[in-house]
Design a protein around this motif. Sequence first.
Motif, PDB file in Angstrom:
ATOM      1  N   SER A  18       0.833  -1.200   0.000  1.00 60.25           N
ATOM      2  CA  SER A  18       0.000   0.000   0.000  1.00 60.25           C
ATOM      3  C   SER A  18       0.868   1.250   0.000  1.00 60.25           C
ATOM      4  O   SER A  18       1.855   1.327   0.748  1.00 60.25           O
ATOM      5  N   ASN A  19       0.486   2.215  -0.809  1.00 63.32           N
ATOM      6  CA  ASN A  19       1.099   3.549  -0.794  1.00 63.32           C
ATOM      7  C   ASN A  19       2.603   3.542  -1.026  1.00 63.32           C
ATOM      8  O   ASN A  19       3.350   4.238  -0.332  1.00 63.32           O
ATOM      9  N   GLY A  44       9.973  -8.142   0.017  1.00 63.95           N
ATOM     10  CA  GLY A  44       8.649  -7.534   0.044  1.00 63.95           C
ATOM     11  C   GLY A  44       8.682  -6.081   0.452  1.00 63.95           C
ATOM     12  O   GLY A  44       7.737  -5.567   1.062  1.00 63.95           O
ATOM     13  N   ALA A  45       9.782  -5.403   0.130  1.00 66.91           N
ATOM     14  CA  ALA A  45       9.959  -4.038   0.615  1.00 66.91           C
ATOM     15  C   ALA A  45      10.662  -3.165  -0.416  1.00 66.91           C
ATOM     16  O   ALA A  45      11.370  -3.652  -1.297  1.00 66.91           O
ATOM     17  N   VAL A  46      10.483  -1.861  -0.246  1.00 66.48           N
ATOM     18  CA  VAL A  46      11.245  -0.882  -1.004  1.00 66.48           C
ATOM     19  C   VAL A  46      12.691  -0.966  -0.528  1.00 66.48           C
ATOM     20  O   VAL A  46      12.954  -1.222   0.648  1.00 66.48           O
ATOM     21  N   THR A  47      13.639  -0.774  -1.449  1.00 68.29           N
ATOM     22  CA  THR A  47      15.048  -0.901  -1.109  1.00 68.29           C
ATOM     23  C   THR A  47      15.857   0.210  -1.758  1.00 68.29           C
ATOM     24  O   THR A  47      15.454   0.746  -2.794  1.00 68.29           O
ATOM     25  N   THR A  48      16.979   0.536  -1.157  1.00 66.36           N
ATOM     26  CA  THR A  48      17.917   1.479  -1.773  1.00 66.36           C
ATOM     27  C   THR A  48      19.097   0.747  -2.397  1.00 66.36           C
ATOM     28  O   THR A  48      20.017   1.372  -2.907  1.00 66.36           O
ATOM     29  N   SER A  49      19.065  -0.590  -2.373  1.00 66.16           N
ATOM     30  CA  SER A  49      20.161  -1.383  -2.933  1.00 66.16           C
ATOM     31  C   SER A  49      20.337  -1.104  -4.416  1.00 66.16           C
ATOM     32  O   SER A  49      19.359  -0.949  -5.151  1.00 66.16           O
ATOM     33  N   ASP A  50      21.583  -1.074  -4.874  1.00 69.80           N
ATOM     34  CA  ASP A  50      21.853  -0.895  -6.295  1.00 69.80           C
ATOM     35  C   ASP A  50      21.636  -2.178  -7.089  1.00 69.80           C
ATOM     36  O   ASP A  50      21.500  -2.140  -8.309  1.00 69.80           O
ATOM     37  N   THR A  51      21.616  -3.335  -6.400  1.00 71.76           N
ATOM     38  CA  THR A  51      21.555  -4.617  -7.094  1.00 71.76           C
ATOM     39  C   THR A  51      20.356  -5.472  -6.693  1.00 71.76           C
ATOM     40  O   THR A  51      19.821  -6.197  -7.533  1.00 71.76           O
ATOM     41  N   ASP A  52      19.939  -5.425  -5.436  1.00 75.03           N
ATOM     42  CA  ASP A  52      18.884  -6.314  -4.951  1.00 75.03           C
ATOM     43  C   ASP A  52      17.510  -5.672  -5.092  1.00 75.03           C
ATOM     44  O   ASP A  52      16.843  -5.338  -4.110  1.00 75.03           O
ATOM     45  N   TYR A 156      -3.251   4.209  -8.093  1.00 80.30           N
ATOM     46  CA  TYR A 156      -2.163   5.183  -8.207  1.00 80.30           C
ATOM     47  C   TYR A 156      -2.348   6.318  -7.200  1.00 80.30           C
ATOM     48  O   TYR A 156      -1.562   7.243  -7.141  1.00 80.30           O
ATOM     49  N   TYR A 157      -3.409   6.221  -6.409  1.00 80.24           N
ATOM     50  CA  TYR A 157      -3.768   7.300  -5.474  1.00 80.24           C
ATOM     51  C   TYR A 157      -3.573   6.869  -4.027  1.00 80.24           C
ATOM     52  O   TYR A 157      -3.804   5.714  -3.675  1.00 80.24           O
ATOM     53  N   GLU A 158      -3.165   7.824  -3.191  1.00 79.50           N
ATOM     54  CA  GLU A 158      -2.903   7.535  -1.778  1.00 79.50           C
ATOM     55  C   GLU A 158      -4.127   6.897  -1.125  1.00 79.50           C
ATOM     56  O   GLU A 158      -5.254   7.368  -1.298  1.00 79.50           O
ATOM     57  N   ASP A 159      -3.878   5.817  -0.398  1.00 83.08           N
ATOM     58  CA  ASP A 159      -4.899   5.041   0.320  1.00 83.08           C
ATOM     59  C   ASP A 159      -5.916   4.363  -0.600  1.00 83.08           C
ATOM     60  O   ASP A 159      -6.950   3.890  -0.138  1.00 83.08           O
ATOM     61  N   ALA A 160      -5.625   4.304  -1.901  1.00 83.07           N
ATOM     62  CA  ALA A 160      -6.429   3.555  -2.871  1.00 83.07           C
ATOM     63  C   ALA A 160      -7.931   3.784  -2.720  1.00 83.07           C
ATOM     64  O   ALA A 160      -8.697   2.849  -2.485  1.00 83.07           O
ATOM     65  N   PRO A 161      -8.387   5.029  -2.878  1.00 81.27           N
ATOM     66  CA  PRO A 161      -9.828   5.282  -2.741  1.00 81.27           C
ATOM     67  C   PRO A 161     -10.623   4.544  -3.817  1.00 81.27           C
ATOM     68  O   PRO A 161     -10.156   4.383  -4.940  1.00 81.27           O
ATOM     69  N   ALA A 162     -11.829   4.100  -3.452  1.00 84.73           N
ATOM     70  CA  ALA A 162     -12.675   3.358  -4.400  1.00 84.73           C
ATOM     71  C   ALA A 162     -13.038   4.237  -5.596  1.00 84.73           C
ATOM     72  O   ALA A 162     -13.120   3.747  -6.721  1.00 84.73           O
ATOM     73  N   GLU A 163     -13.245   5.506  -5.358  1.00 85.51           N
ATOM     74  CA  GLU A 163     -13.546   6.444  -6.442  1.00 85.51           C
ATOM     75  C   GLU A 163     -12.606   7.639  -6.334  1.00 85.51           C
ATOM     76  O   GLU A 163     -12.958   8.659  -5.745  1.00 85.51           O
ATOM     77  N   PRO A 164     -11.400   7.508  -6.881  1.00 89.50           N
ATOM     78  CA  PRO A 164     -10.404   8.572  -6.703  1.00 89.50           C
ATOM     79  C   PRO A 164     -10.806   9.875  -7.385  1.00 89.50           C
ATOM     80  O   PRO A 164     -11.540   9.873  -8.369  1.00 89.50           O
ATOM     81  N   PHE A 176      -0.666  -2.312  -4.809  1.00 82.61           N
ATOM     82  CA  PHE A 176      -0.762  -3.495  -5.673  1.00 82.61           C
ATOM     83  C   PHE A 176      -0.779  -4.762  -4.854  1.00 82.61           C
ATOM     84  O   PHE A 176      -0.259  -4.806  -3.744  1.00 82.61           O
ATOM     85  N   ASN A 177      -1.426  -5.776  -5.410  1.00 81.54           N
ATOM     86  CA  ASN A 177      -1.381  -7.125  -4.849  1.00 81.54           C
ATOM     87  C   ASN A 177      -0.321  -7.895  -5.608  1.00 81.54           C
ATOM     88  O   ASN A 177      -0.139  -7.699  -6.809  1.00 81.54           O
ATOM     89  N   TYR A 178       0.388  -8.765  -4.894  1.00 83.03           N
ATOM     90  CA  TYR A 178       1.315  -9.639  -5.599  1.00 83.03           C
ATOM     91  C   TYR A 178       1.386 -10.996  -4.938  1.00 83.03           C
ATOM     92  O   TYR A 178       1.073 -11.151  -3.755  1.00 83.03           O
ATOM     93  N   VAL A 179       1.768 -11.966  -5.743  1.00 86.29           N
ATOM     94  CA  VAL A 179       2.001 -13.326  -5.276  1.00 86.29           C
ATOM     95  C   VAL A 179       3.434 -13.653  -5.652  1.00 86.29           C
ATOM     96  O   VAL A 179       3.840 -13.460  -6.799  1.00 86.29           O
TER      97      VAL A 179
END
Length: 190
Positions: A18-19, A44-52, A156-164, A176-179
């Motif tokens: 989320s977000n 499962g996270a944002v990273t600052t790694s140049d490679t990972d 694409y909107y903060e907190d994913a409103p049903a009707e942005p 986004f959802n991911y598996v």
Amino acid sequence: SNDDDSTPTDPVQTETVSNLYAPQTGGQGQPVGGEFAKFDFETGAVTTSDTDWDIAFRGTTIAVNGGTVTGTADEPERNGNAGVAIVTGTLASVTTAEGLTFNQDADASFAIPTGSDSGWCNYAGDPTHLITPIPGKVFVFRTTAGNYAKVEILSYYEDAPAEPDAFTDATPYYTFNYVYNPNEGDTSLE
């Protein structure tokens, strides 16, 4: 018995991000720039790694850690072998990565095309100016580690409103959802 050569597998992981904030500088006729927000399926996270990292977001642009740089300002170096296949379906209906063709970023070309109606989103223009995910698009990734994941972008909107409302809801915040299948080389996505 001793002749059982099956390896125990780790369960496939289903997650929601989320977000994920992915701002850009410029636009509105000015050159676009700014750091990409890199994401790693393994952690499962944002990273600052140049490679990972596997995918990276900036504005409506999504980069893949595979192939070569596109020539876009401030983009990360591609040093992995990640790729993406764009599949029609739902997150539930896409059950395997087997047999898919994985594309990578290239000179002047992102593997996930940029622009309205061509990649992951539609831009509505007047009067709403909404940016919305294209229904029925699932992105299957081969990660830098050789694993597989599938993604469905929800908002694409903060907190994913049903009707942005493009005039009041903040962007760019990806939900986004991911598996993710943590077992190397295993193409199952269910």
